[in-house]
Design an enzyme around this catalytic site. Structure first.
Site, PDB file in Angstrom:
ATOM      1  N   LEU A   1       0.864  -1.178   0.000  1.00 32.43           N
ATOM      2  CA  LEU A   1       0.000   0.000   0.000  1.00 32.43           C
ATOM      3  C   LEU A   1       0.898   1.225   0.000  1.00 32.43           C
ATOM      4  O   LEU A   1       1.974   1.215   0.613  1.00 32.43           O
ATOM      5  CB  LEU A   1      -0.903   0.037   1.244  1.00 32.43           C
ATOM      6  CG  LEU A   1      -2.024  -0.984   1.361  1.00 32.43           C
ATOM      7  CD1 LEU A   1      -2.779  -0.767   2.680  1.00 32.43           C
ATOM      8  CD2 LEU A   1      -2.991  -0.887   0.186  1.00 32.43           C
ATOM      9  N   ASP A   2       0.470   2.289  -0.665  1.00 29.38           N
ATOM     10  CA  ASP A   2       1.224   3.534  -0.651  1.00 29.38           C
ATOM     11  C   ASP A   2       1.360   4.057   0.782  1.00 29.38           C
ATOM     12  O   ASP A   2       0.512   3.793   1.639  1.00 29.38           O
ATOM     13  CB  ASP A   2       0.514   4.605  -1.475  1.00 29.38           C
ATOM     14  CG  ASP A   2       0.467   4.273  -2.962  1.00 29.38           C
ATOM     15  OD1 ASP A   2       1.258   3.430  -3.406  1.00 29.38           O
ATOM     16  OD2 ASP A   2      -0.383   4.864  -3.655  1.00 29.38           O
ATOM     17  N   VAL A   3       2.399   4.836   1.016  1.00 26.39           N
ATOM     18  CA  VAL A   3       2.586   5.478   2.319  1.00 26.39           C
ATOM     19  C   VAL A   3       1.343   6.285   2.696  1.00 26.39           C
ATOM     20  O   VAL A   3       0.914   6.296   3.857  1.00 26.39           O
ATOM     21  CB  VAL A   3       3.827   6.392   2.298  1.00 26.39           C
ATOM     22  CG1 VAL A   3       3.912   7.222   3.575  1.00 26.39           C
ATOM     23  CG2 VAL A   3       5.096   5.564   2.116  1.00 26.39           C
TER      24      VAL A   3
END
Length: 306
Positions: free
Chosen positions: A137-139
């Site tokens: 997942l993206d930051v």
């Protein structure tokens, strides 16, 4: 007092069990929505709905209590919580600001580092800095991630993601009103021609498929349920921006900064709300849901009051 919310039953949820469908609509756990149903707090076109009833087309009236339970103290560094675990896998609920694994230039917390520092054993497979990681997942995106604890689980989960048998469901708030209210975006994604750190729909990009359905509409935005068929970097953000409906708060991809400020958003309104996969060693479905974090829940309430 209770807050009554009126929710049209989406076509995709007609015929589904009420407890499971309501969990998707409200972004709550199935256990919590079952409590509402058992208490008689859910009515479909004037008829009380039980937890095992199958939803038909119509409008749900849901009485939600004003009181909100306090969030449990996160037991893992970085603010991660465990949503599900056994000897083979651990599903974490990742907060915003935590990366999946270490990478050049990133000095903040990571899922790998946080789990390791809390004493969780991860599969010794793949690059050392990515042990156990089978997807990311993206930051700036919160929600559910599954991490492998054993090598057999790692291999099976990597194959499942590659074969697209893992069900990944996100909730997102997009600016404006999508027409049609349910559909599929099939558009290739690659590096942005003018920005190395962004992505875009480009000719010759990797095949990318996103399915969406509007769950709730507000004067200036729409709450969506999104199913990913592929898993490209920034896929939902890029596809919604290409549709001219960027995610609320996503200034990188063209969101309205005035609306973002009004909603108190410092990141895109995007949450990995549900994850389902076949257990990698013993079979059978593992399905986990996550509630909205505080910043997204507050922004949603603000939208409902506009």
């Amino acid at each position: 007092m209770a807050d009554t919310r009126y929710l049209p039953v989406p076509n995709a949820l007609v015929g589904e069990r009420a407890d499971a469908a309501l969990a998707r609509l409200l972004g709550m756990s199935r256990t919590k929505t079952a409590e509402f149903l058992d208490a008689g707090a859910v009515v479909l076109d004037g008829r009380p709905v039980g937890r095992s009833d199958r939803l038909s087309d119509g409008v749900l009236a849901v009485d939600l209590p004003d009181e909100r339970p306090a969030a449990p103290e996160p037991p893992i560094p970085g603010g991660l919580t465990i949503a599900y675990e056994d000897e083979d896998v651990v599903v974490v609920d990742k907060p915003v600001g935590v990366a999946a694994h270490p990478s050049p230039g990133w000095t903040g917390p990571t899922v790998v580092g946080s789990l390791a520092s809390a004493g969780h054993r991860l599969a010794e497979a793949g690059p050392p800095e990515r042990q156990g990681i089978v997807h990311r997942l993206d930051v700036g995106t919160s929600g559910l991630m599954v991490v492998a604890r054993t090598i057999p689980a790692y291999s099976a989960l990597k194959a499942a993601f590659k074969e697209r048998t893992v069900e990944k469901i996100y909730h997102a708030v997009a600016q404006g009103h999508l027409d049609p209210t349910a559909g599929t975006i099939d558009a290739p994604i690659g590096r942005h021609p003018n920005s190395d750190w962004k992505f875009a729909v480009v000719e010759g990009g990797k095949p990318s498929v996103t399915h969406y359905e509007v769950l709730e509409m507000f004067p200036s935005a729409s709450l969506l349920e999104v199913h990913l068929e592929t898993g490209r970097t920034h896929q939902i953000r890029v596809h919604m921006a290409a549709m001219r409906h960027p995610l609320a708060g996503d200034l990188t991809y063209g969101a309205d900064p005035t609306l973002a400020k009004r909603l108190g958003l410092s990141r895109q309104w995007l949450h990995a709300q549900e994850l389902a996969f076949e257990h990698p060693t013993r079979g059978g479905e593992v399905r986990v849901t996550s509630t909205y974090p505080a910043d997204l829940a507050a922004a949603l309430e603000t939208l409902r009051g506009l």
